[in-house]
Design a protein around this motif. Structure first.
Motif, PDB file in Angstrom:
ATOM      1  N   ARG A   1      29.894  -6.934  61.653  1.00 43.60           N
ATOM      2  CA  ARG A   1      31.282  -6.489  61.491  1.00 43.60           C
ATOM      3  C   ARG A   1      31.488  -5.865  60.110  1.00 43.60           C
ATOM      4  O   ARG A   1      32.116  -4.823  59.977  1.00 43.60           O
ATOM      5  N   THR A   2      30.953  -6.507  59.069  1.00 47.82           N
ATOM      6  CA  THR A   2      31.119  -5.962  57.711  1.00 47.82           C
ATOM      7  C   THR A   2      30.530  -4.553  57.635  1.00 47.82           C
ATOM      8  O   THR A   2      31.127  -3.649  57.041  1.00 47.82           O
ATOM      9  N   LEU A   3      29.373  -4.368  58.229  1.00 47.14           N
ATOM     10  CA  LEU A   3      28.734  -3.050  58.186  1.00 47.14           C
ATOM     11  C   LEU A   3      29.583  -2.021  58.937  1.00 47.14           C
ATOM     12  O   LEU A   3      29.863  -0.939  58.425  1.00 47.14           O
ATOM     13  N   LEU A   4      30.015  -2.385  60.142  1.00 48.76           N
ATOM     14  CA  LEU A   4      30.759  -1.427  60.967  1.00 48.76           C
ATOM     15  C   LEU A   4      32.162  -1.159  60.408  1.00 48.76           C
ATOM     16  O   LEU A   4      32.683  -0.045  60.529  1.00 48.76           O
ATOM     17  N   ASP A   5      32.756  -2.171  59.754  1.00 53.81           N
ATOM     18  CA  ASP A   5      34.088  -1.992  59.163  1.00 53.81           C
ATOM     19  C   ASP A   5      34.077  -0.895  58.096  1.00 53.81           C
ATOM     20  O   ASP A   5      35.100  -0.260  57.845  1.00 53.81           O
ATOM     21  N   ALA A   6      32.926  -0.711  57.454  1.00 55.45           N
ATOM     22  CA  ALA A   6      32.835   0.287  56.374  1.00 55.45           C
ATOM     23  C   ALA A   6      32.594   1.694  56.923  1.00 55.45           C
ATOM     24  O   ALA A   6      32.531   2.651  56.153  1.00 55.45           O
ATOM     25  N   LEU A   7      32.451   1.804  58.248  1.00 49.97           N
ATOM     26  CA  LEU A   7      32.057   3.089  58.846  1.00 49.97           C
ATOM     27  C   LEU A   7      33.161   3.627  59.754  1.00 49.97           C
ATOM     28  O   LEU A   7      33.934   2.855  60.316  1.00 49.97           O
ATOM     29  N   PRO A   8      33.227   4.951  59.918  1.00 52.52           N
ATOM     30  CA  PRO A   8      34.295   5.513  60.741  1.00 52.52           C
ATOM     31  C   PRO A   8      34.041   5.336  62.241  1.00 52.52           C
ATOM     32  O   PRO A   8      32.928   5.001  62.643  1.00 52.52           O
ATOM     33  N   SER A   9      35.075   5.590  63.029  1.00 56.93           N
ATOM     34  CA  SER A   9      34.895   5.536  64.476  1.00 56.93           C
ATOM     35  C   SER A   9      33.882   6.613  64.859  1.00 56.93           C
ATOM     36  O   SER A   9      33.745   7.625  64.164  1.00 56.93           O
ATOM     37  N   GLY A  10      33.149   6.325  65.952  1.00 60.64           N
ATOM     38  CA  GLY A  10      32.050   7.211  66.320  1.00 60.64           C
ATOM     39  C   GLY A  10      30.734   6.743  65.717  1.00 60.64           C
ATOM     40  O   GLY A  10      29.694   7.355  65.944  1.00 60.64           O
ATOM     41  N   SER A  11      30.799   5.649  64.923  1.00 63.61           N
ATOM     42  CA  SER A  11      29.561   5.043  64.413  1.00 63.61           C
ATOM     43  C   SER A  11      28.974   4.119  65.484  1.00 63.61           C
ATOM     44  O   SER A  11      29.658   3.743  66.444  1.00 63.61           O
ATOM     45  N   PHE A  12      27.724   3.758  65.293  1.00 66.89           N
ATOM     46  CA  PHE A  12      27.026   2.948  66.299  1.00 66.89           C
ATOM     47  C   PHE A  12      26.266   1.810  65.631  1.00 66.89           C
ATOM     48  O   PHE A  12      25.950   1.888  64.430  1.00 66.89           O
ATOM     49  N   VAL A  13      25.955   0.799  66.439  1.00 66.82           N
ATOM     50  CA  VAL A  13      24.967  -0.194  66.007  1.00 66.82           C
ATOM     51  C   VAL A  13      23.966  -0.372  67.145  1.00 66.82           C
ATOM     52  O   VAL A  13      24.350  -0.379  68.318  1.00 66.82           O
ATOM     53  N   ALA A  14      22.698  -0.432  66.784  1.00 69.92           N
ATOM     54  CA  ALA A  14      21.639  -0.738  67.767  1.00 69.92           C
ATOM     55  C   ALA A  14      20.993  -2.046  67.333  1.00 69.92           C
ATOM     56  O   ALA A  14      20.638  -2.205  66.158  1.00 69.92           O
ATOM     57  N   ILE A  15      20.909  -2.972  68.280  1.00 66.36           N
ATOM     58  CA  ILE A  15      20.403  -4.314  67.952  1.00 66.36           C
ATOM     59  C   ILE A  15      19.300  -4.693  68.931  1.00 66.36           C
ATOM     60  O   ILE A  15      19.430  -4.456  70.142  1.00 66.36           O
ATOM     61  N   SER A  16      18.225  -5.297  68.409  1.00 69.97           N
ATOM     62  CA  SER A  16      17.334  -6.035  69.319  1.00 69.97           C
ATOM     63  C   SER A  16      17.148  -7.433  68.757  1.00 69.97           C
ATOM     64  O   SER A  16      17.162  -7.636  67.533  1.00 69.97           O
ATOM     65  N   ASN A  17      17.047  -8.397  69.659  1.00 72.60           N
ATOM     66  CA  ASN A  17      16.995  -9.811  69.262  1.00 72.60           C
ATOM     67  C   ASN A  17      16.171 -10.578  70.302  1.00 72.60           C
ATOM     68  O   ASN A  17      16.409 -10.427  71.506  1.00 72.60           O
ATOM     69  N   GLY A  18      15.255 -11.408  69.832  1.00 78.02           N
ATOM     70  CA  GLY A  18      14.440 -12.222  70.731  1.00 78.02           C
ATOM     71  C   GLY A  18      15.295 -13.119  71.613  1.00 78.02           C
ATOM     72  O   GLY A  18      16.387 -13.521  71.223  1.00 78.02           O
ATOM     73  N   THR A  19      14.796 -13.396  72.816  1.00 79.13           N
ATOM     74  CA  THR A  19      15.533 -14.263  73.739  1.00 79.13           C
ATOM     75  C   THR A  19      14.579 -15.178  74.495  1.00 79.13           C
ATOM     76  O   THR A  19      13.420 -14.817  74.721  1.00 79.13           O
ATOM     77  N   ALA A  20      15.106 -16.356  74.884  1.00 80.52           N
ATOM     78  CA  ALA A  20      14.328 -17.257  75.745  1.00 80.52           C
ATOM     79  C   ALA A  20      14.950 -17.287  77.140  1.00 80.52           C
ATOM     80  O   ALA A  20      14.593 -18.124  77.968  1.00 80.52           O
ATOM     81  N   ASP A  21      15.868 -16.352  77.421  1.00 82.17           N
ATOM     82  CA  ASP A  21      16.582 -16.364  78.709  1.00 82.17           C
ATOM     83  C   ASP A  21      15.637 -16.266  79.909  1.00 82.17           C
ATOM     84  O   ASP A  21      15.977 -16.732  80.991  1.00 82.17           O
ATOM     85  N   PHE A  22      14.483 -15.624  79.719  1.00 83.44           N
ATOM     86  CA  PHE A  22      13.581 -15.406  80.861  1.00 83.44           C
ATOM     87  C   PHE A  22      12.368 -16.339  80.811  1.00 83.44           C
ATOM     88  O   PHE A  22      11.461 -16.228  81.625  1.00 83.44           O
TER      89      PHE A  22
END
Ligand SMILES: C[S@@+](CC[C@H](N)C(=O)[O-])C[C@H]1O[C@@H](n2cnc3c(N)ncnc32)[C@H](O)[C@@H]1O
Length: 263
Positions: A169-190
């Motif tokens: 949120r802190t990162l995106l709050d500093a950026l204008p609309s039309g900005s993006f975030v791409a995230i990958s995160n390990g999971t044990a769901d499978f």
């Protein structure tokens, strides 16, 4: 200082990807994890594939020309600036990592096209305000224009989902609309019961430092943003129609990927 006696996640990941920039301690840790999770190399390769496809989509389809790649890792094939500048030679990229080993190799990240720019900052994701205020970032990125923040295989080093979400949120709050975030995160769901138990044992012994998240927890990280199709899915399934088959299973990959837009 580059410490050859302590495991570094950047060097261990480099080892899984078949790189040479790692020490015995990283390879031992990498082998121990691979023994407990034999498809870890598939995980690493598929995660890089997601990074490449996400940057391609953002540069080619969404028209993004600025990237802030935090938790960059050691340079390897298809670094963010190479992918983005193949599509848009004027793209500007700021890399951030807190591992001094990455700084040693940063020259390979600074091979920008003449039309674009790249910079490298040694800083910690846990202090996003400091990253945003860094003069090197300000010189390369215009924060009045959209930026894509790449948080690829880095948020899982932050255990608390609330803290990870605050950072996003802190990162995106500093950026204008039309900005993006791409995230990958390990999971044990499978994962099956045995795999979960082996992971828990490694964690308990301090031999693993990556905190897995459920799909709902990854959803918390992008709350309030517009999630792009196909949503929160295994990285191997994110816009991967053109990848050669056979594709690995979600259990083999065990990493979620998502791209979201600030409206
Ligand atoms: C698994 S690698 C991922 C590299 C690259 N993003 C990718 O997905 O191919 C994780 C990287 O995040 C970095 N990292 C871990 N914790 C960090 C933090 N708190 N701040 C900045 N970088 C961090 C590590 O040094 C390492 O280079």
């Amino acid at each position: 200082m580059v410490d050859e006696t302590r495991v570094h996640s950047a060097r261990r990941y480099n080892y899984w990807l078949g790189g040479k920039d790692n020490f015995a301690v990283d390879r031992e840790s990498g082998d121990l994890i691979a023994k407990n999770f034999p498809t870890i190399r598939i995980t690493a390769v598929e995660n890089r594939g997601f990074l490449r496809r996400a940057v391609t989509h953002l540069a080619a389809e969404a028209g993004v020309r600025q990237f802030l790649d935090i938790g960059t890792g050691l340079p390897t094939a298809n670094n963010t600036h190479e992918v983005a500048q193949r599509i848009a030679p004027d793209a500007r990229i700021v890399y951030v990592d807190n591992d001094p080993m990455v700084l040693v190799h940063a020259r390979a990240l600074l091979t920008s096209t003449p039309e674009g720019r790249t910079a490298y900052i040694e800083a910690d994701l846990r202090d996003p305000g400091k990253i945003l205020a860094d003069p090197a970032l300000r010189e390369v990125l215009d924060l009045r224009q959209p930026v894509a923040v790449m948080l690829i295989a880095v948020l899982h080093f932050i255990e608390d989902t609330g803290e990870a979400a605050r950072i996003v949120r802190t990162l995106l709050d500093a950026l204008p609309s039309g900005s993006f975030v791409a995230i990958s995160n390990g999971t044990a769901d499978f994962a099956d019961e045995q795999t979960r138990a082996r992971f828990a044992a490694l964690m308990a012994r301090g031999q693993l430092d990556a905190f897995v998240r459920t799909a709902d927890e990854v959803g918390v990280l992008v709350e309030g943003l517009e999630v792009l199709e196909p949503g929160i899915v295994p990285v191997s399934e994110w816009r991967a129609d053109e990848e050669p088959g056979p594709r690995p299973t979600p259990a083999e990959v065990a990493v979620y990927g998502v791209v979201a837009r600030k409206s």
